[in-house]
Design a protein around this motif. Structure first.
Motif, PDB file in Angstrom:
ATOM      1  N   ASP A   6       0.825  -1.219   0.000  1.00 41.36           N
ATOM      2  CA  ASP A   6       0.000   0.000   0.000  1.00 41.36           C
ATOM      3  C   ASP A   6       0.853   1.261   0.000  1.00 41.36           C
ATOM      4  N   GLY A   7       1.890   1.271  -0.809  1.00 43.17           N
ATOM      5  CA  GLY A   7       2.731   2.463  -0.909  1.00 43.17           C
ATOM      6  C   GLY A   7       3.690   2.647   0.249  1.00 43.17           C
ATOM      7  N   VAL A   8       3.680   1.714   1.204  1.00 41.33           N
ATOM      8  CA  VAL A   8       4.561   1.820   2.365  1.00 41.33           C
ATOM      9  C   VAL A   8       5.636   0.735   2.284  1.00 41.33           C
ATOM     10  N   VAL A   9       6.903   1.152   2.466  1.00 39.73           N
ATOM     11  CA  VAL A   9       7.997   0.188   2.424  1.00 39.73           C
ATOM     12  C   VAL A   9       8.014  -0.611   3.719  1.00 39.73           C
ATOM     13  N   ARG A  10       7.983  -1.924   3.591  1.00 38.72           N
ATOM     14  CA  ARG A  10       7.984  -2.773   4.792  1.00 38.72           C
ATOM     15  C   ARG A  10       9.359  -3.364   5.064  1.00 38.72           C
ATOM     16  N   ALA A  11      10.193  -3.454   4.046  1.00 33.48           N
ATOM     17  CA  ALA A  11      11.573  -3.909   4.234  1.00 33.48           C
ATOM     18  C   ALA A  11      12.362  -3.461   3.021  1.00 33.48           C
TER      19      ALA A  11
ATOM     20  N   LEU B 110       9.516 -13.360   3.795  1.00 38.19           N
ATOM     21  CA  LEU B 110      10.175 -13.118   5.079  1.00 38.19           C
ATOM     22  C   LEU B 110      11.200 -12.011   4.922  1.00 38.19           C
ATOM     23  N   ALA B 111      11.415 -11.263   5.988  1.00 43.34           N
ATOM     24  CA  ALA B 111      12.466 -10.236   5.979  1.00 43.34           C
ATOM     25  C   ALA B 111      13.144 -10.236   7.330  1.00 43.34           C
ATOM     26  N   TRP B 112      14.453 -10.048   7.335  1.00 49.44           N
ATOM     27  CA  TRP B 112      15.182 -10.045   8.605  1.00 49.44           C
ATOM     28  C   TRP B 112      16.423  -9.165   8.511  1.00 49.44           C
TER      29      TRP B 112
ATOM     30  N   TYR C 131      16.954   4.610   4.520  1.00 45.66           N
ATOM     31  CA  TYR C 131      16.932   3.263   5.090  1.00 45.66           C
ATOM     32  C   TYR C 131      16.321   3.250   6.484  1.00 45.66           C
ATOM     33  N   ARG C 132      15.430   2.294   6.718  1.00 46.57           N
ATOM     34  CA  ARG C 132      14.918   2.032   8.067  1.00 46.57           C
ATOM     35  C   ARG C 132      15.011   0.528   8.288  1.00 46.57           C
ATOM     36  N   PRO C 133      15.547   0.125   9.433  1.00 48.48           N
ATOM     37  CA  PRO C 133      15.707  -1.307   9.706  1.00 48.48           C
ATOM     38  C   PRO C 133      14.349  -2.013   9.690  1.00 48.48           C
TER      39      PRO C 133
ATOM     40  N   ILE D 184      10.604  -0.891  11.324  1.00 46.78           N
ATOM     41  CA  ILE D 184       9.371  -0.748  10.543  1.00 46.78           C
ATOM     42  C   ILE D 184       8.278  -1.661  11.112  1.00 46.78           C
ATOM     43  N   ALA D 185       8.690  -2.865  11.529  1.00 40.65           N
ATOM     44  CA  ALA D 185       7.728  -3.838  12.053  1.00 40.65           C
ATOM     45  C   ALA D 185       7.292  -3.518  13.478  1.00 40.65           C
ATOM     46  N   GLY D 186       7.907  -2.474  14.064  1.00 39.34           N
ATOM     47  CA  GLY D 186       7.525  -2.086  15.423  1.00 39.34           C
ATOM     48  C   GLY D 186       8.122  -2.964  16.498  1.00 39.34           C
ATOM     49  N   ARG D 187       9.157  -3.733  16.108  1.00 41.49           N
ATOM     50  CA  ARG D 187       9.791  -4.613  17.093  1.00 41.49           C
ATOM     51  C   ARG D 187      10.850  -3.900  17.894  1.00 41.49           C
ATOM     52  N   ALA D 188      11.440  -2.848  17.293  1.00 40.75           N
ATOM     53  CA  ALA D 188      12.541  -2.170  17.979  1.00 40.75           C
ATOM     54  C   ALA D 188      12.335  -0.664  17.895  1.00 40.75           C
TER      55      ALA D 188
END
Lengths: 358, 358
Positions: free
Chosen positions: B284-289, B320-322, B348-350, B354-358
């Protein structure tokens, strides 16, 4: 033979090399500028024969590689030869004893004076073509059966590339690719070999010959006649340029030039096919001269050679053609640089045979 | 850490390398075939750490270069490594003490087992990417500031090319050109350096890590869960491939893949941008990884990685992304292989941020 190339020799050498360039081989002016500057800064360049060198002396055949449209802006006279010399020292454990022009035709016939001066080395009175050719494997060394096993390239940026090709065709393919990646221009050592290996595998005396060609028109009453006589050339046509089609693709300058006859030649039309060099001259569907014989367009008045890039609509020109070195007329020579090597479906006939001279 | 790579390890290593290949890095099957054959013929390959090598031991980082669409047909396991070793002996006066994978992701993580076996050398438990990257200069050695001053290439025909580039970008430009001239596939030693120089400049333990990733799914009840846990990955989407656009240009496989969510992810759509590897994942136009973090498409059932070339319309997949190695998140790392290095105008965003984990 003279003992050294002086500042005063450069102009005659450049004129002669332009004639031997058959329209290609790069712009002799850039080579002449580099040669004069290097002689001023480093001194005159000794001219030696193979007999002057010990058997195991390393000869360094150098040439610029690239499309003439690009390479006339490059000089290759500063760090490039030094980097190639250093790579040779790394590979062979000793440096070269003499510089040789790989290609006496065009800028590559003149610039070696600069490269030799920069390296403090003599210039060998020989080359590997006796003219200009557009591809790396089109050298006498290849025709003589010497394996094309080492190419060293150095570009203006400072990159050095060493190629150990399996044969001359791979050498050409890889060197051309490296050349394009390096901005379509690089200095190249194609083969590094000993003086003993050079015997019979290089075309001797071609620096002296280029000087003689360049001097033939100096002060001549009839420059065109003097040049034609010096070359032993057939005059194919005198006229004016009426059509020009040029393009640079894949590192090559390709094109077609049409010359319409004037004066005694009125009513006749000659077409030249070009791939960096003038390769085939056709009149009324009949081939009058073809590669590996030499075809050069000269200014009708001054008898100075006009390179492909210098051709202009309306120029008054004469097209000359003359025999190549006998090496190019052997089966291996024709296979390497005959008309079929350039994609022309033609059986080679010597220019003097076509002209009815022989 | 295990002491040697056995025939039984090859399958797990190949699975792990495919996951780390993020869609690129060549077909692991060709690497596995070459590795198995070489182990059978030459024996198991010792796996060593930097600490096992003397400081002045030469490490030979090897990789295949070329478009995956071409290189899966190539094995590079016969004469190519031998020719590179011989060139190193010529240049350094001594041979290499260990082979290293330049790129653990994809075929280049597995094939070094074959190359090491052919040369009778151990494999270093390290690589220069910790993943796969499409360009020659995208290596940890470059990020660590080691000058990219030597590249040696060997192709299937037998040509050997040595490049002394002024920097990593020229290294990439020239090596890529040579690769295309060599039929779009070649074996390459990118840098040759001592064990001492490797310290801090290579990513250690990556062969062991690839083996662990490959083994995580072996006999697992929930292969996808096991793989996700082993990687510490974010599951971006589970769904099916609904659109594929692929092309090979300039030695690269480029493309776009669209995955539409199924099950819990119904109604969502993820798009992957590919240049040999999966570089950016957008929803949706948002970079997830985004690169340099790792993005891999796996078969939802088996949790085996699917390379770009293996993607098919309708496949049931999970993306998957890591996180990448911390080295790639430094300013020099991001400059070298961050989104802008691939032409994406993204900060760049880790992936874990982005996933809200950190």
């Amino acid at each position: 033979m003279q003992a050294r190339i002086t500042l005063d020799d450069v102009a005659a050498l450049a004129r002669g090399c332009a004639v031997l360039g058959t329209g290609g081989g790069g712009d002799v002016r850039s080579g002449a500028i580099a040669a004069r500057r290097a002689i001023r800064e480093r001194g005159e360049v000794p001219l030696v024969t193979l007999g002057d060198l010990p058997d195991d002396a390393l000869v360094l055949p150098l040439s610029g590689i690239g499309a003439p449209t690009v390479s006339h802006e490059m000089i290759h006279a500063e760090d490039e030869p030094v980097r190639i010399k250093e790579e040779i020292e790394r590979i062979f454990g000793r440096g070269p004893a003499a510089v040789m022009s790989s290609e006496i035709g065009g800028a590559n016939g003149v610039a070696p004076v600069a490269w030799a001066a920069r390296l403090g080395l003599p210039l060998l009175d020989a080359d590997a073509m006796g003219r200009a050719f557009p591809e790396v494997q089109m050298v006498s060394l290849y025709v003589a059966g010497i394996p094309a096993n080492l190419v060293i390239m150095s570009d203006a940026v400072g990159n050095v590339v060493t190629i150990r090709p399996v044969d001359g065709l791979w050498s050409e393919a890889i060197a051309r690719a490296v050349c394009v990646a390096s901005g379509s221009s690089a200095l190249m050592a194609d083969y590094v070999l000993t003086a003993k290996e050079c015997a019979g595998a290089v075309i001797e005396g071609t620096v002296t010959r280029a000087l003689a060609i360049g001097r033939a028109t100096e002060g001549a009453q009839d420059p065109l006649g003097a040049l034609t006589a010096e070359l032993g050339a057939v005059r194919l046509l005198t006229g004016k340029v009426t059509d020009l089609e040029r393009r640079t693709t894949g590192g090559f300058a390709r094109g077609t030039v049409t010359v319409e006859g004037t004066g005694d030649d009125r009513g006749r039309t000659l077409t030249l096919e070009i791939q960096n060099e003038n390769l085939v001259a056709v009149e009324d569907g009949v081939v009058r001269a073809m590669v590996p014989d030499l075809i050069t367009v000269v200014d009708t008045q001054a008898a100075t050679a006009i390179q492909t890039e210098g051709l202009r609509y309306g120029q008054r020109v004469t097209v000359l053609a003359w025999p190549c070195d006998p090496l190019w007329r052997t089966p291996k020579g024709l296979e390497t640089a005959g008309p079929r090597a350039f994609g022309y479906d033609l059986d080679y006939r010597p220019v003097e045979t076509i002209a009815g001279r022989a």
